[in-house]
Write an enzyme that holds these catalytic residues in place. Structure first.
Site, PDB file in Angstrom:
ATOM      1  N   GLY A  55      21.046  47.438  68.019  1.00 58.75           N
ATOM      2  CA  GLY A  55      21.094  45.980  67.974  1.00 58.75           C
ATOM      3  C   GLY A  55      22.492  45.434  68.205  1.00 58.75           C
ATOM      4  O   GLY A  55      23.313  46.060  68.888  1.00 58.75           O
ATOM      5  N   ASP A 111      16.674  53.756  69.135  1.00 63.25           N
ATOM      6  CA  ASP A 111      15.979  52.631  68.514  1.00 63.25           C
ATOM      7  C   ASP A 111      14.493  52.860  68.673  1.00 63.25           C
ATOM      8  O   ASP A 111      14.046  53.460  69.646  1.00 63.25           O
ATOM      9  CB  ASP A 111      16.391  51.321  69.205  1.00 63.25           C
ATOM     10  CG  ASP A 111      16.197  50.108  68.313  1.00 63.25           C
ATOM     11  OD1 ASP A 111      17.204  49.504  67.909  1.00 63.25           O
ATOM     12  OD2 ASP A 111      15.027  49.765  68.012  1.00 63.25           O
ATOM     13  N   THR A 129      18.820  44.733  57.942  1.00 62.87           N
ATOM     14  CA  THR A 129      18.613  44.702  56.490  1.00 62.87           C
ATOM     15  C   THR A 129      18.349  43.253  56.071  1.00 62.87           C
ATOM     16  O   THR A 129      19.129  42.664  55.326  1.00 62.87           O
ATOM     17  CB  THR A 129      19.858  45.245  55.752  1.00 62.87           C
ATOM     18  OG1 THR A 129      21.026  44.569  56.281  1.00 62.87           O
ATOM     19  CG2 THR A 129      20.028  46.721  55.928  1.00 62.87           C
ATOM     20  N   LEU A 162      33.981  34.321  53.353  1.00 63.60           N
ATOM     21  CA  LEU A 162      34.014  33.575  54.623  1.00 63.60           C
ATOM     22  C   LEU A 162      33.013  32.416  54.578  1.00 63.60           C
ATOM     23  O   LEU A 162      33.327  31.289  54.964  1.00 63.60           O
ATOM     24  CB  LEU A 162      33.710  34.515  55.798  1.00 63.60           C
ATOM     25  CG  LEU A 162      34.784  35.568  56.086  1.00 63.60           C
ATOM     26  CD1 LEU A 162      34.282  36.598  57.088  1.00 63.60           C
ATOM     27  CD2 LEU A 162      36.060  34.904  56.606  1.00 63.60           C
ATOM     28  N   CYS A 167      23.758  37.081  59.061  1.00 63.27           N
ATOM     29  CA  CYS A 167      24.313  37.758  57.889  1.00 63.27           C
ATOM     30  C   CYS A 167      24.795  36.899  56.731  1.00 63.27           C
ATOM     31  O   CYS A 167      24.572  37.264  55.578  1.00 63.27           O
ATOM     32  CB  CYS A 167      25.423  38.698  58.339  1.00 63.27           C
ATOM     33  SG  CYS A 167      24.770  39.986  59.405  1.00 63.27           S
ATOM     34  N   LYS A 198      22.026  35.833  54.255  1.00 65.06           N
ATOM     35  CA  LYS A 198      21.376  36.977  53.610  1.00 65.06           C
ATOM     36  C   LYS A 198      22.345  37.719  52.691  1.00 65.06           C
ATOM     37  O   LYS A 198      21.978  38.146  51.609  1.00 65.06           O
ATOM     38  CB  LYS A 198      20.743  37.904  54.660  1.00 65.06           C
ATOM     39  CG  LYS A 198      21.559  39.108  55.049  1.00 65.06           C
ATOM     40  CD  LYS A 198      20.793  40.099  55.882  1.00 65.06           C
ATOM     41  CE  LYS A 198      21.704  40.908  56.770  1.00 65.06           C
ATOM     42  NZ  LYS A 198      22.706  41.739  56.110  1.00 65.06           N
TER      43      LYS A 198
HETATM   44  P1  NAD Z   1      19.558  44.079  64.859  1.00 66.45           P
HETATM   45  O1  NAD Z   1      18.276  43.552  64.333  1.00 66.45           O
HETATM   46  O2  NAD Z   1      20.191  43.427  66.042  1.00 66.45           O
HETATM   47  O3  NAD Z   1      19.396  45.621  65.200  1.00 66.45           O
HETATM   48  C1  NAD Z   1      18.785  46.541  64.345  1.00 66.45           C
HETATM   49  C2  NAD Z   1      17.962  47.513  65.184  1.00 66.45           C
HETATM   50  O4  NAD Z   1      17.514  48.585  64.350  1.00 66.45           O
HETATM   51  C3  NAD Z   1      16.717  46.909  65.807  1.00 66.45           C
HETATM   52  O5  NAD Z   1      16.778  47.030  67.216  1.00 66.45           O
HETATM   53  C4  NAD Z   1      15.546  47.726  65.209  1.00 66.45           C
HETATM   54  O6  NAD Z   1      14.505  47.952  66.136  1.00 66.45           O
HETATM   55  C5  NAD Z   1      16.247  49.020  64.860  1.00 66.45           C
HETATM   56  N1  NAD Z   1      15.570  49.817  63.824  1.00 66.45           N
HETATM   57  C6  NAD Z   1      15.161  49.418  62.586  1.00 66.45           C
HETATM   58  N2  NAD Z   1      14.632  50.467  61.915  1.00 66.45           N
HETATM   59  C7  NAD Z   1      14.697  51.538  62.737  1.00 66.45           C
HETATM   60  C8  NAD Z   1      14.315  52.895  62.601  1.00 66.45           C
HETATM   61  N3  NAD Z   1      13.796  53.371  61.458  1.00 66.45           N
HETATM   62  N4  NAD Z   1      14.510  53.715  63.651  1.00 66.45           N
HETATM   63  C9  NAD Z   1      15.041  53.260  64.798  1.00 66.45           C
HETATM   64  N5  NAD Z   1      15.443  51.989  64.981  1.00 66.45           N
HETATM   65  C10 NAD Z   1      15.285  51.127  63.950  1.00 66.45           C
HETATM   66  O7  NAD Z   1      20.578  44.054  63.618  1.00 66.45           O
HETATM   67  P2  NAD Z   1      22.179  43.932  63.697  1.00 66.45           P
HETATM   68  O8  NAD Z   1      22.589  42.520  63.873  1.00 66.45           O
HETATM   69  O9  NAD Z   1      22.688  44.960  64.633  1.00 66.45           O
HETATM   70  O10 NAD Z   1      22.565  44.314  62.198  1.00 66.45           O
HETATM   71  C11 NAD Z   1      22.442  45.635  61.722  1.00 66.45           C
HETATM   72  C12 NAD Z   1      23.139  45.731  60.383  1.00 66.45           C
HETATM   73  O11 NAD Z   1      24.537  45.456  60.549  1.00 66.45           O
HETATM   74  C13 NAD Z   1      22.651  44.739  59.325  1.00 66.45           C
HETATM   75  O12 NAD Z   1      22.706  45.358  58.074  1.00 66.45           O
HETATM   76  C14 NAD Z   1      23.667  43.625  59.383  1.00 66.45           C
HETATM   77  O13 NAD Z   1      23.785  42.949  58.143  1.00 66.45           O
HETATM   78  C15 NAD Z   1      24.947  44.380  59.697  1.00 66.45           C
HETATM   79  N6  NAD Z   1      25.974  43.613  60.409  1.00 66.45           N
HETATM   80  C16 NAD Z   1      25.629  42.775  61.428  1.00 66.45           C
HETATM   81  C17 NAD Z   1      26.627  42.105  62.137  1.00 66.45           C
HETATM   82  C18 NAD Z   1      26.290  41.164  63.265  1.00 66.45           C
HETATM   83  O14 NAD Z   1      27.191  40.499  63.741  1.00 66.45           O
HETATM   84  N7  NAD Z   1      25.061  41.074  63.723  1.00 66.45           N
HETATM   85  C19 NAD Z   1      27.971  42.337  61.826  1.00 66.45           C
HETATM   86  C20 NAD Z   1      28.279  43.220  60.804  1.00 66.45           C
HETATM   87  C21 NAD Z   1      27.279  43.863  60.109  1.00 66.45           C
HETATM   88  C1  UGA Z   2      30.342  37.109  60.381  1.00 74.32           C
HETATM   89  C2  UGA Z   2      31.714  37.604  59.926  1.00 74.32           C
HETATM   90  O1  UGA Z   2      32.726  36.765  60.491  1.00 74.32           O
HETATM   91  C3  UGA Z   2      31.947  39.048  60.350  1.00 74.32           C
HETATM   92  O2  UGA Z   2      33.187  39.515  59.815  1.00 74.32           O
HETATM   93  C4  UGA Z   2      30.795  39.910  59.810  1.00 74.32           C
HETATM   94  O3  UGA Z   2      30.945  41.235  60.259  1.00 74.32           O
HETATM   95  C5  UGA Z   2      29.468  39.368  60.300  1.00 74.32           C
HETATM   96  O4  UGA Z   2      29.349  37.975  59.880  1.00 74.32           O
HETATM   97  C6  UGA Z   2      28.286  40.070  59.718  1.00 74.32           C
HETATM   98  O5  UGA Z   2      28.387  40.723  58.710  1.00 74.32           O
HETATM   99  O6  UGA Z   2      27.251  39.856  60.330  1.00 74.32           O
HETATM  100  P1  UGA Z   2      29.317  36.229  62.666  1.00 74.32           P
HETATM  101  O7  UGA Z   2      28.204  35.775  61.805  1.00 74.32           O
HETATM  102  O8  UGA Z   2      29.026  36.988  63.879  1.00 74.32           O
HETATM  103  O9  UGA Z   2      30.339  37.117  61.808  1.00 74.32           O
HETATM  104  O10 UGA Z   2      30.163  34.959  63.144  1.00 74.32           O
HETATM  105  P2  UGA Z   2      31.255  34.019  62.441  1.00 74.32           P
HETATM  106  O11 UGA Z   2      32.328  33.760  63.399  1.00 74.32           O
HETATM  107  O12 UGA Z   2      31.640  34.496  61.107  1.00 74.32           O
HETATM  108  O13 UGA Z   2      30.433  32.672  62.282  1.00 74.32           O
HETATM  109  C7  UGA Z   2      29.376  32.548  61.357  1.00 74.32           C
HETATM  110  C8  UGA Z   2      28.904  31.104  61.318  1.00 74.32           C
HETATM  111  O14 UGA Z   2      29.901  30.274  60.727  1.00 74.32           O
HETATM  112  C9  UGA Z   2      28.635  30.517  62.707  1.00 74.32           C
HETATM  113  O15 UGA Z   2      27.487  29.715  62.644  1.00 74.32           O
HETATM  114  C10 UGA Z   2      29.883  29.696  62.982  1.00 74.32           C
HETATM  115  O16 UGA Z   2      29.663  28.639  63.875  1.00 74.32           O
HETATM  116  C11 UGA Z   2      30.210  29.194  61.586  1.00 74.32           C
HETATM  117  N1  UGA Z   2      31.624  28.832  61.417  1.00 74.32           N
HETATM  118  C12 UGA Z   2      32.602  29.768  61.524  1.00 74.32           C
HETATM  119  C13 UGA Z   2      31.962  27.517  61.110  1.00 74.32           C
HETATM  120  O17 UGA Z   2      31.088  26.633  60.997  1.00 74.32           O
HETATM  121  N2  UGA Z   2      33.284  27.196  60.931  1.00 74.32           N
HETATM  122  C14 UGA Z   2      34.280  28.112  61.030  1.00 74.32           C
HETATM  123  O18 UGA Z   2      35.461  27.744  60.847  1.00 74.32           O
HETATM  124  C15 UGA Z   2      33.928  29.435  61.337  1.00 74.32           C
END
Ligand code: NAD
Ligand code: UGA
Length: 478
Positions: free
Chosen positions: A19, A42, A100, A238, A287, A290
């Site tokens: 993802g 995946d 998650t 944040l 994120c 959640k």
């Molecule tokens: P996502 O939904 O984009 O990707 C997750 C993928 O995992 C999906 O494609 C799903 O099909 C796959 N999957 C689930 N269970 C599986 C299994 N048992 N076997 C194989 N594939 C499986 O999610 P994401 O945004 O990449 O986030 C993943 C994690 O990272 C989350 O815990 C999230 O909180 C964390 N995180 C996300 C971000 C972000 O910017 N999106 C940044 C930092 C941390």
């Molecule tokens: C955020 C964190 O910044 C990452 O460090 C973290 O890894 C990630 O969540 C995660 O755990 O998923 P992200 O959600 O991708 O990253 O983007 P951000 O830049 O943090 O923005 C989050 C939201 O806040 C957006 O809707 C953005 O428009 C808003 N935002 C951000 C504001 O409204 N004002 C700001 O000054 C900054």
């Protein structure tokens, strides 16, 4: 890897979850470590096909600079596959990077993380792994999840003890801090890399991988629980800043202050810092909400009711801010938007991503639809099918008469098509293109009196007003 070969360097990595995190993170790792073979797996076959697509515009994740890295590494030392078991079997190190989300039913519904995907990964790893395997939590998880993974995996290693093919696991936490839209830069030049774990051999192997491009002083090692908790707390801090500045925006609108000036003034204090002080339509993304709610759930679990209430307010203010913006729009348009065309600029939750999860646009559009407005959406990157899935689902929940539900929203990649006949433009995502628009032309296409609602403070107020359009900006004296 054989159990007695713990000392060997990592040659094969598997990442479960292709993802927004798994894809870009592993692409950068493969790019920086040409001697390691990285396989991202995946269960979603369609997603894997898109990652393998010849047309790089079809990658399932849009991130600036990602396609260039994919072009350099894919089919050399970076592979995307559905063959999960085989990838786990061949791996010395397995990253868990699955979703998650918040539980929607049962105990903790609406707050606790749904760990079913993480647990199923642990079982899959237990079934398929061979020899010594380091398991790395990349997903964001409630503190103590590593214990669950350990308990599941220890069952598999204990049952292999009598056999020739003994298996052994070490569990590490290595949360990801990338932000969407700047993921590649965040991965190549992170502020820090956090590794939590007790097994020093495993910690050193993961550190060795990062040493390929990260200076040692940026790698922070902690125990497992500090690492897991730091990720949740980092997002909570944040999100808290955004709720704080959005609450200040409301005070500014009442008092004649301007939130941009206040942000600059307070952000110049090094102790406060200037980042994350942009008022807007509230935080979106998969994120923040959640993770803060998960923290709230944990606090309640630990009996810390006051602490839980404190953090919960961060999320409550965020929803309040979105309702506040919606009410201002209705009020400025004479208290009635039924049948009026409203152009929405931006559907992604922030600029430079095609991700729409928890997008403020979706929440605000849902409220506007409940007033029977006709919504015309523009976004340069989000796929129309994604918007359709989300809005059609929302429309089924809105109690308005069915006949008027047809054609309540449209989508176009053409700005001028989007604004034709519109009574208002609502800027909800800060795409660069929206700060350089031809307001004279736009004004000539709209129905007057017309409004621009700039929730991201990105357009030139004078140009808009000179073109004959009324203007409202978040946190402005207006
Ligand atoms: P996502 O939904 O984009 O990707 C997750 C993928 O995992 C999906 O494609 C799903 O099909 C796959 N999957 C689930 N269970 C599986 C299994 N048992 N076997 C194989 N594939 C499986 O999610 P994401 O945004 O990449 O986030 C993943 C994690 O990272 C989350 O815990 C999230 O909180 C964390 N995180 C996300 C971000 C972000 O910017 N999106 C940044 C930092 C941390
Ligand atoms: C955020 C964190 O910044 C990452 O460090 C973290 O890894 C990630 O969540 C995660 O755990 O998923 P992200 O959600 O991708 O990253 O983007 P951000 O830049 O943090 O923005 C989050 C939201 O806040 C957006 O809707 C953005 O428009 C808003 N935002 C951000 C504001 O409204 N004002 C700001 O000054 C900054």
């Amino acid at each position: 890897m054989q159990a007695n070969e713990d000392y060997r360097t990592i040659k094969n990595i598997c990442c479960i979850g292709a993802g927004y995190v798994g894809g870009p993170t592993m692409a950068v790792m493969a790019d920086k470590c040409p001697n390691i073979r990285v396989t991202v797996v995946d269960k979603d076959e369609k997603k894997i096909n898109l990652w393998n697509s010849d047309n790089l515009d079809k990658l399932p994740v849009f991130e600036p600079f990602l396609s260039e890295i994919i072009k350099r590494t894919r089919f050399k030392n970076l592979f995307f596959s559905n063959d999960i078991n085989n990838a786990i079997k061949n791996a010395d190190m397995v990253f868990i990077s699955v979703n998650t989300p918040i539980k929607t039913s049962g105990i903790g519904a609406g707050q606790a993380s749904n760990l079913k995907w993480v647990e199923s990964c642990a079982r899959q790893i237990g079934e398929a792994a061979e020899g010594y395997t380091i398991v790395v939590e990349k997903s964001t998880l409630p503190v103590k999840t590593a214990q669950t993974i350990k308990d599941i995996l220890s069952f598999y290693s204990l049952s292999s003890q009598g056999s020739q093919d003994k298996i052994k696991f070490s569990i590490l936490s290595n949360p990801e801090f990338l932000s969407e839209g700047s993921a590649i830069n965040d991965l190549e030049n992170p502020d820090r890399v956090l590794i939590g774990g007790e097994d020093q051999i495993a910690v050193n192997k993961l550190k060795d991988i990062y040493f390929n491009w990260i200076p040692s002083e940026k790698i922070i090692c902690t125990n497992l629980w500090s690492s897991e908790l730091s990720k949740l707390i980092s997002n909570a801090f944040l999100a808290q800043r955004i709720s704080s500045i959005n609450s200040v925006a409301a005070i500014c609108e009442e008092s004649g202050a301007d939130v941009r000036e206040v942000s600059k003034a307070i952000g110049s204090d090094r102790r406060i810092g200037k980042e994350f002080l942009n008022a807007g339509p509230g935080f979106g993304g998969s994120c923040f909400k959640k993770d803060v709610l998960n923290l709230v759930y944990l606090c309640r679990h630990f009996g810390l009711e006051e602490v839980a209430n404190y953090w919960e307010q961060v999320v409550l203010i965020n929803s309040w801010n979105q309702r506040r913006i919606y009410k201002i729009i209705v009020q400025k348009l004479f208290g009635n938007i039924a049948g009026k065309k409203l152009a929405v600029f931006g559907y992604a939750f922030k600029a430079n991503t095609n991700d729409t999860r928890e997008s403020p646009s979706r929440a605000i559009i849902k409220s506007l639809l409940s007033e029977e407005a006709i919504i015309a959406i523009h976004d340069p990157k989000v796929f129309e099918s994604q918007i359709s899935n989300e809005l059609e689902e929302d429309l089924t929940k809105i109690k308005i008469n069915n006949a008027s539900k047809n054609k309540m929203w449209t989508f176009s990649r053409d700005i001028y098509e989007t604004v034709k006949g519109a009574d208002a433009i609502i800027i909800l995502t800060e795409w660069d293109m929206y700060s350089n628009l031809n307001w004279e032309k736009i004004s000539s296409l709209m129905r007057h009196p017309a409004w621009v609602f700039d929730t991201r403070s990105i357009v030139n107020k004078v140009e808009v007003r000179t073109s004959g359009i009324n203007f409202w900006r978040i946190g402005g004296s207006n």
